[in-house]
Write an enzyme that holds these catalytic residues in place. Structure first.
Site, PDB file in Angstrom:
ATOM      1  N   GLY A 171      -4.747 -24.434  34.286  1.00 25.91           N
ATOM      2  CA  GLY A 171      -6.314 -24.886  34.440  1.00 25.91           C
ATOM      3  C   GLY A 171      -6.182 -26.444  34.582  1.00 25.91           C
ATOM      4  O   GLY A 171      -5.494 -27.169  35.033  1.00 25.91           O
ATOM      5  N   ALA A 172      -7.433 -26.919  34.130  1.00 28.85           N
ATOM      6  CA  ALA A 172      -7.866 -28.303  34.486  1.00 28.85           C
ATOM      7  C   ALA A 172      -7.455 -28.859  35.745  1.00 28.85           C
ATOM      8  O   ALA A 172      -6.730 -29.850  36.085  1.00 28.85           O
ATOM      9  CB  ALA A 172      -7.163 -29.329  33.159  1.00 28.85           C
ATOM     10  N   LEU A 173      -8.025 -28.090  36.629  1.00 29.18           N
ATOM     11  CA  LEU A 173      -7.636 -27.881  38.095  1.00 29.18           C
ATOM     12  C   LEU A 173      -8.074 -29.351  38.645  1.00 29.18           C
ATOM     13  O   LEU A 173      -8.933 -29.829  38.428  1.00 29.18           O
ATOM     14  CB  LEU A 173      -8.236 -26.888  39.047  1.00 29.18           C
ATOM     15  CG  LEU A 173      -7.936 -25.299  38.289  1.00 29.18           C
ATOM     16  CD1 LEU A 173      -8.451 -24.474  39.005  1.00 29.18           C
ATOM     17  CD2 LEU A 173      -6.367 -25.429  38.276  1.00 29.18           C
TER      18      LEU A 173
ATOM     19  N   HIS B  75      -3.817 -28.836  42.539  1.00 29.40           N
ATOM     20  CA  HIS B  75      -3.866 -27.320  42.531  1.00 29.40           C
ATOM     21  C   HIS B  75      -4.681 -26.635  43.871  1.00 29.40           C
ATOM     22  O   HIS B  75      -4.205 -25.651  44.340  1.00 29.40           O
ATOM     23  CB  HIS B  75      -4.730 -26.872  41.321  1.00 29.40           C
ATOM     24  CG  HIS B  75      -4.133 -27.361  39.830  1.00 29.40           C
ATOM     25  ND1 HIS B  75      -4.603 -28.303  39.288  1.00 29.40           N
ATOM     26  CD2 HIS B  75      -3.078 -26.896  39.529  1.00 29.40           C
ATOM     27  CE1 HIS B  75      -3.782 -28.457  38.253  1.00 29.40           C
ATOM     28  NE2 HIS B  75      -2.786 -27.474  38.301  1.00 29.40           N
TER      29      HIS B  75
ATOM     30  N   GLN C 200       5.582 -23.076  26.303  1.00 25.59           N
ATOM     31  CA  GLN C 200       6.269 -24.120  26.863  1.00 25.59           C
ATOM     32  C   GLN C 200       5.900 -25.474  26.388  1.00 25.59           C
ATOM     33  O   GLN C 200       6.432 -26.744  26.812  1.00 25.59           O
ATOM     34  CB  GLN C 200       5.954 -23.886  28.627  1.00 25.59           C
ATOM     35  CG  GLN C 200       4.483 -24.373  28.863  1.00 25.59           C
ATOM     36  CD  GLN C 200       4.419 -24.068  30.436  1.00 25.59           C
ATOM     37  OE1 GLN C 200       4.189 -22.999  30.767  1.00 25.59           O
ATOM     38  NE2 GLN C 200       4.396 -25.017  31.204  1.00 25.59           N
TER      39      GLN C 200
ATOM     40  N   MET D 218      -1.217 -36.559  41.357  1.00 27.18           N
ATOM     41  CA  MET D 218      -2.347 -35.954  40.751  1.00 27.18           C
ATOM     42  C   MET D 218      -1.644 -35.062  39.616  1.00 27.18           C
ATOM     43  O   MET D 218      -0.588 -34.427  39.776  1.00 27.18           O
ATOM     44  CB  MET D 218      -2.983 -35.274  41.328  1.00 27.18           C
ATOM     45  CG  MET D 218      -4.032 -36.206  42.395  1.00 27.18           C
ATOM     46  SD  MET D 218      -5.363 -35.171  42.919  1.00 27.18           S
ATOM     47  CE  MET D 218      -6.048 -36.285  43.970  1.00 27.18           C
TER      48      MET D 218
ATOM     49  N   ARG E  22      -2.588 -34.335  33.218  1.00 23.55           N
ATOM     50  CA  ARG E  22      -2.255 -35.223  32.093  1.00 23.55           C
ATOM     51  C   ARG E  22      -2.687 -36.741  32.394  1.00 23.55           C
ATOM     52  O   ARG E  22      -2.768 -37.372  31.401  1.00 23.55           O
ATOM     53  CB  ARG E  22      -0.866 -35.158  31.680  1.00 23.55           C
ATOM     54  CG  ARG E  22      -0.535 -33.709  30.809  1.00 23.55           C
ATOM     55  CD  ARG E  22       0.912 -33.984  30.130  1.00 23.55           C
ATOM     56  NE  ARG E  22       0.995 -32.906  29.497  1.00 23.55           N
ATOM     57  CZ  ARG E  22       1.926 -31.755  29.750  1.00 23.55           C
ATOM     58  NH1 ARG E  22       2.417 -31.474  30.754  1.00 23.55           N
ATOM     59  NH2 ARG E  22       2.009 -30.834  28.921  1.00 23.55           N
TER      60      ARG E  22
HETATM   61  O1  PAF Z   1       2.980 -26.013  36.178  1.00 22.08           O
HETATM   62  C1  PAF Z   1       2.332 -25.301  35.272  1.00 22.08           C
HETATM   63  O2  PAF Z   1       1.052 -25.374  35.455  1.00 22.08           O
HETATM   64  C2  PAF Z   1       2.846 -24.299  34.310  1.00 22.08           C
HETATM   65  O3  PAF Z   1       4.115 -24.624  34.053  1.00 22.08           O
HETATM   66  C3  PAF Z   1       3.095 -22.970  34.965  1.00 22.08           C
HETATM   67  C4  PAF Z   1       4.143 -22.673  36.211  1.00 22.08           C
HETATM   68  C5  PAF Z   1       1.683 -22.494  35.377  1.00 22.08           C
HETATM   69  C6  PAF Z   1       3.635 -22.026  33.905  1.00 22.08           C
HETATM   70  O4  PAF Z   1       2.601 -21.925  32.892  1.00 22.08           O
END
Ligand code: PAF
Length: 280
Positions: A30-32, A36, A60, A183, A186
């Site tokens: 998210g936070a596209l 993305h 993660q 981009m 973060r």
């Molecule tokens: O790159 C990301 O946004 C994340 O690491 C992913 C691949 C969606 C897995 O949570």
């Protein structure tokens, strides 16, 4: 169309497959941003239906990392995907992804080691596990990932080959701001003065890549690059290394296609970037 459960998602994808349509999945947290959307647009060239997932994956993130602060913008993400023409959005809850008693972790050796794997223990196991689950839940024909997270892309490619997951993995070039900054969700953590320093990351990589292509020694260039970044205001450089573009093994000098990868800290943000390095 928004799906919250595996069952709803599978039903939609199965119906498309029954109609002979190819399906692309763009996994995200998210936070596209435009990066993305570039994945979604590339998906349209490779498949008849393109869906995205938004799931901020807790496994993660390390215990001192930004899981709770990570930007969450469900309504905006959903509107951006609709605008670009995505055919659906999978937004599972944490319980749907990790039901009570969940106990399986996928660890990918080799490419997960070093670089972000050293600075973020357990990170790639979290990524590999959630991506395997997303691929098995959605069962797409193709899944798209940004080259900005180059080590992640290589980890996913290795896992898909090793586990015969039978999905095409497509790496999409990094989308950059006009001044070269890659981009990233973060980037929102940067203050205006840090934002002015941040493009130095890409400038340093491109300067080094030119000299490495011409045959310069990796250790000399890496020392030069670290010095550049630290003197320009980055508080720490986690790594800055020339690696084999495929296996990610360290290269002392460019004798095959390489990738130059960096992670550096600027205020609250840990920025990563990478460029291809090719022999002249
Ligand atoms: O790159 C990301 O946004 C994340 O690491 C992913 C691949 C969606 C897995 O949570």
């Amino acid at each position: 169309m928004i799906w919250r459960s595996v069952a709803e998602l599978r039903q939609a994808v199965a119906a498309w497959h029954r109609d002979g349509l190819r399906v692309a999945l763009v996994p995200t947290m998210g936070a596209l941003h435009e990066g993305h959307l570039a994945l979604v647009r590339r998906g349209f060239a490779l498949a008849d239906r393109v869906i995205a997932s938004v799931f901020v994956n807790p496994t993660q993130f390390g215990p001192t990392e930004d899981f709770s602060a990570y930007p969450r913008r469900e309504a905006e993400d959903s509107a951006m995907l609709a605008e670009v023409g995505a055919h659906g959005l999978y937004m599972p809850t944490a319980d749907e992804m990790y039901p009570a008693g969940f106990s399986t972790t996928i660890t990918v050796g080799g490419v997960s080691e070093g670089l972000c794997g050293a600075a973020r223990p357990g990170h790639f196991a979290g990524v590999a596990t959630v991506v395997a689950k997303l691929l098995l839940q959605a069962r797409p024909d193709v899944a798209l990932f940004g080259q900005k997270d180059y080590q992640q892309l290589q980890v996913i490619r290795r896992m898909v080959r090793d586990l015969d997951l039978g999905v095409q993995i497509e790496g999409v070039p990094t989308v950059r701001e006009a001044d070269g900054l890659a981009m990233s969700s973060r980037n929102a953590y940067l203050t205006p003065s840090e934002r002015a320093i941040a493009p130095g990351l890409y400038r340093t990589l491109t300067a080094m890549a030119g000299r490495l292509s011409a045959g310069a020694a990796a250790d000399e260039q890496e020392a030069w690059g670290r010095e550049q970044l630290q003197s320009s205001g980055f508080s720490a450089v986690d790594y800055l290394e020339l690696r084999d573009a495929d296996s990610l093994q360290r290269l002392d000098r460019l004798d095959r296609p390489g990738r130059l990868l960096v992670a550096a800290r600027l205020g609250r943000a840990r920025l990563i970037d990478n460029v291809a390095v090719v022999t002249k």
